[in-house]
Design a protein around this motif. Structure first.
Motif, PDB file in Angstrom:
ATOM      1  N   ILE A   1       0.841  -1.186   0.000  1.00 27.67           N
ATOM      2  CA  ILE A   1       0.000   0.000   0.000  1.00 27.67           C
ATOM      3  C   ILE A   1       0.881   1.243   0.000  1.00 27.67           C
ATOM      4  N   VAL A   2       0.631   2.168  -0.936  1.00 32.56           N
ATOM      5  CA  VAL A   2       1.318   3.460  -0.966  1.00 32.56           C
ATOM      6  C   VAL A   2       0.259   4.542  -0.783  1.00 32.56           C
ATOM      7  N   HIS A   3       0.307   5.240   0.346  1.00 34.35           N
ATOM      8  CA  HIS A   3      -0.679   6.287   0.617  1.00 34.35           C
ATOM      9  C   HIS A   3      -0.382   7.532  -0.222  1.00 34.35           C
ATOM     10  N   ARG A   4      -1.450   8.206  -0.644  1.00 38.29           N
ATOM     11  CA  ARG A   4      -1.243   9.400  -1.467  1.00 38.29           C
ATOM     12  C   ARG A   4      -2.449  10.326  -1.414  1.00 38.29           C
ATOM     13  N   PHE A   5      -2.183  11.649  -1.270  1.00 36.92           N
ATOM     14  CA  PHE A   5      -3.257  12.633  -1.435  1.00 36.92           C
ATOM     15  C   PHE A   5      -2.763  13.942  -2.038  1.00 36.92           C
ATOM     16  N   THR A   6      -1.486  13.998  -2.460  1.00 41.78           N
ATOM     17  CA  THR A   6      -0.982  15.137  -3.243  1.00 41.78           C
ATOM     18  C   THR A   6      -0.114  14.592  -4.370  1.00 41.78           C
TER      19      THR A   6
ATOM     20  N   ILE B   1      -2.211   2.031  -4.910  1.00 42.29           N
ATOM     21  CA  ILE B   1      -2.105   3.459  -4.591  1.00 42.29           C
ATOM     22  C   ILE B   1      -3.395   3.847  -3.873  1.00 42.29           C
ATOM     23  N   ASP B   2      -3.233   4.216  -2.606  1.00 41.91           N
ATOM     24  CA  ASP B   2      -4.361   4.441  -1.717  1.00 41.91           C
ATOM     25  C   ASP B   2      -4.663   5.928  -1.579  1.00 41.91           C
ATOM     26  N   MET B   3      -5.867   6.356  -1.981  1.00 39.60           N
ATOM     27  CA  MET B   3      -6.274   7.754  -1.835  1.00 39.60           C
ATOM     28  C   MET B   3      -6.536   8.024  -0.355  1.00 39.60           C
ATOM     29  N   ASP B   4      -5.640   8.781   0.254  1.00 43.90           N
ATOM     30  CA  ASP B   4      -5.552   8.914   1.700  1.00 43.90           C
ATOM     31  C   ASP B   4      -6.166  10.205   2.234  1.00 43.90           C
ATOM     32  N   GLY B   5      -6.854  10.978   1.393  1.00 38.54           N
ATOM     33  CA  GLY B   5      -7.347  12.285   1.833  1.00 38.54           C
ATOM     34  C   GLY B   5      -8.673  12.217   2.558  1.00 38.54           C
ATOM     35  N   TRP B   6      -8.883  13.190   3.457  1.00 40.38           N
ATOM     36  CA  TRP B   6     -10.159  13.251   4.163  1.00 40.38           C
ATOM     37  C   TRP B   6     -10.918  14.510   3.780  1.00 40.38           C
TER      38      TRP B   6
ATOM     39  N   GLU C   1     -15.172  16.166   2.733  1.00 37.27           N
ATOM     40  CA  GLU C   1     -16.506  15.898   2.225  1.00 37.27           C
ATOM     41  C   GLU C   1     -16.427  15.096   0.923  1.00 37.27           C
ATOM     42  N   PRO C   2     -17.494  14.393   0.547  1.00 39.46           N
ATOM     43  CA  PRO C   2     -17.443  13.505  -0.615  1.00 39.46           C
ATOM     44  C   PRO C   2     -16.921  14.164  -1.888  1.00 39.46           C
ATOM     45  N   GLU C   3     -17.360  15.375  -2.188  1.00 33.50           N
ATOM     46  CA  GLU C   3     -16.916  16.030  -3.417  1.00 33.50           C
ATOM     47  C   GLU C   3     -15.411  16.249  -3.425  1.00 33.50           C
ATOM     48  N   LEU C   4     -14.870  16.631  -2.284  1.00 32.08           N
ATOM     49  CA  LEU C   4     -13.424  16.840  -2.167  1.00 32.08           C
ATOM     50  C   LEU C   4     -12.666  15.538  -2.356  1.00 32.08           C
ATOM     51  N   LYS C   5     -13.136  14.482  -1.725  1.00 33.94           N
ATOM     52  CA  LYS C   5     -12.462  13.190  -1.839  1.00 33.94           C
ATOM     53  C   LYS C   5     -12.492  12.672  -3.269  1.00 33.94           C
ATOM     54  N   GLN C   6     -13.606  12.868  -3.942  1.00 37.72           N
ATOM     55  CA  GLN C   6     -13.718  12.437  -5.332  1.00 37.72           C
ATOM     56  C   GLN C   6     -12.759  13.225  -6.225  1.00 37.72           C
ATOM     57  N   GLY C   7     -12.591  14.509  -5.935  1.00 32.95           N
ATOM     58  CA  GLY C   7     -11.643  15.317  -6.701  1.00 32.95           C
ATOM     59  C   GLY C   7     -10.213  14.866  -6.486  1.00 32.95           C
ATOM     60  N   THR C   8      -9.870  14.561  -5.228  1.00 32.32           N
ATOM     61  CA  THR C   8      -8.528  14.056  -4.933  1.00 32.32           C
ATOM     62  C   THR C   8      -8.276  12.740  -5.657  1.00 32.32           C
ATOM     63  N   TRP C   9      -9.284  11.894  -5.682  1.00 30.72           N
ATOM     64  CA  TRP C   9      -9.187  10.622  -6.405  1.00 30.72           C
ATOM     65  C   TRP C   9      -8.901  10.858  -7.887  1.00 30.72           C
ATOM     66  N   ARG C  10      -9.658  11.748  -8.497  1.00 31.60           N
ATOM     67  CA  ARG C  10      -9.491  12.000  -9.941  1.00 31.60           C
ATOM     68  C   ARG C  10      -8.093  12.526 -10.253  1.00 31.60           C
ATOM     69  N   TYR C  11      -7.578  13.435  -9.448  1.00 33.78           N
ATOM     70  CA  TYR C  11      -6.303  14.078  -9.746  1.00 33.78           C
ATOM     71  C   TYR C  11      -5.090  13.197  -9.437  1.00 33.78           C
ATOM     72  N   PHE C  12      -5.152  12.456  -8.341  1.00 36.00           N
ATOM     73  CA  PHE C  12      -3.927  11.818  -7.864  1.00 36.00           C
ATOM     74  C   PHE C  12      -3.924  10.294  -7.908  1.00 36.00           C
ATOM     75  N   VAL C  13      -5.046   9.671  -8.199  1.00 36.22           N
ATOM     76  CA  VAL C  13      -5.077   8.209  -8.322  1.00 36.22           C
ATOM     77  C   VAL C  13      -5.512   7.806  -9.728  1.00 36.22           C
TER      78      VAL C  13
ATOM     79  N   GLY D   1      -6.755   2.090  -3.842  1.00 37.29           N
ATOM     80  CA  GLY D   1      -7.374   2.024  -2.531  1.00 37.29           C
ATOM     81  C   GLY D   1      -8.054   3.342  -2.201  1.00 37.29           C
ATOM     82  N   PHE D   2      -8.925   3.309  -1.210  1.00 37.11           N
ATOM     83  CA  PHE D   2      -9.692   4.493  -0.823  1.00 37.11           C
ATOM     84  C   PHE D   2      -9.859   4.489   0.685  1.00 37.11           C
ATOM     85  N   LYS D   3      -9.576   5.633   1.307  1.00 39.39           N
ATOM     86  CA  LYS D   3      -9.621   5.720   2.760  1.00 39.39           C
ATOM     87  C   LYS D   3     -10.847   6.492   3.220  1.00 39.39           C
TER      88      LYS D   3
END
Length: 347
Positions: free
Chosen positions: A259-264, A284-289, A291-303, A312-314
């Protein structure tokens, strides 16, 4: 990016913002005896199953297409990756993990509530994921922070504390109660992954023990952990996967999950140079916390945009509900992502 940190004399609590929010990891940890102890675990794994059959490539390809969830960009499923060795967990199962440390209630659900209650709660989450995706069996897991970044430099000035082996043993005993696998997670701070990873070989020799690496607290520029977000390069990830691959070959084990954590973006550099191996399944684990819209954006950009192999998704029981709409994403909502995450972590 907005950054808020709190350093104590013993350990470190970090709360970082991506756009507005992101991962929150560590909290004060009670120190005990040295991590160099040689306690023998009661949960030592059984001998590797020599009857493991090679994977069916057609079945594997079909499952990878299924978890790509209709992606038409060509990113998913990732092309050119090797087929895994026999006994691979992914993509056949979805791993659902509880994260934390038994000594600290603020580091995650794993140590926040009594062990019996924690295991029952994890089993409940597993049932929810099985219901949301009946085609994918669920594998429970305990994701334990074995090396913690802290505010105290320590005798060697590395700003990290290694947990005692007897605590790892106790986590393995808990995992055995519900047939869970175990991840050991490392926050190197001013140390480095080359120094920390080999210390746990006796655990990686067990077929049920896997690994997580946390770039957030890899402070290559000498900064104290918590002052800024750390980083790992593809070279670091390749070292870890190469080491784990060697363990798999040495002990005749099924593939390890990494598992490699990532949110930037800068947390993981040169992703195209990451090597994938038959012995190791890289997530590659999307590690950001947030609201849902923010997490989905982090997923799109960095995973999503930088595919490696698996995803992965946290989910955060507390931090995800801090801001409106004060809602932690459900399994059904997470499964709308492309690709579907193979690894789910609750903190």
């Amino acid at each position: 990016m907005k950054l808020k940190t709190l350093l104590t004399t013993l350990a470190l609590t970090t709360s970082v913002a991506i756009f507005s929010n992101c991962g929150s990891k560590t909290a004060p940890v009670k120190k005990t005896d040295s991590a160099t102890a040689t306690t023998t675990t009661e949960a030592a794994a059984a001998a590797p199953d020599t009857s493991r059959k090679p994977i069916n490539k057609a079945d594997y390809d079909a499952k990878m297409k299924y978890i790509a969830h209709g992606d038409t960009t060509g990113r998913w499923p990732v092309k050119g990756n090797p087929y895994p060795l026999a006994g691979a967990i992914l993509p056949y199962k979805r791993v659902v993990a509880f994260y934390g440390n038994l000594y600290a209630k603020k580091m995650g659900i794993l140590g926040e509530i009594p062990p019996r209650e924690m295991l029952a709660k994890l089993q409940g989450e597993c049932r929810q994921w099985a219901k949301a995706d009946p085609k994918t069996p669920v594998q429970p897991a305990l994701h334990y922070i074995a090396v913690v970044a802290q505010g105290d430099a320590g005798k060697d000035g590395k700003y990290r504390y290694r947990m005692p082996f007897k605590q790892i043993d106790s986590v393995l005993v808990l995992a055995k109660k519900i047939n869970a696998i175990v991840f050991l997670d490392v926050q190197v701070a001013l140390s480095n992954i080359h120094s920390e990873l080999p210390l746990f070989e006796k655990y990686f020799a067990m077929p049920n023990v896997h690994f997580g690496m946390d770039p957030e607290f890899s402070m290559k520029d000498g900064s104290k952990p918590g002052k800024k977000i750390g980083t790992y390069d593809a070279d670091d990830i390749n070292y870890v996967s190469g080491y784990l691959a060697g363990i798999v070959r040495k002990y005749n084990l099924p593939p390890k999950i990494l598992i490699v954590h990532r949110f930037t973006k800068k947390m993981m550099t040169n992703y195209k140079n990451i090597k994938t191996r038959p012995e190791v399944q890289t997530v590659i684990d999307m590690d950001g916390w947030g609201e849902p819209e923010l997490k989905q954006g982090t997923w799109r950009y960095f995973v999503y945009q930088e595919p490696v192999q698996f995803t992965g998704f946290k989910l955060f029981y507390k931090n995800d509900i801090k801001k409106a709409p004060h809602h932690m994403m459900t399994p059904e909502e997470v499964l709308k992502l492309k690709p579907n995450p193979n690894y789910i972590q609750y903190q």
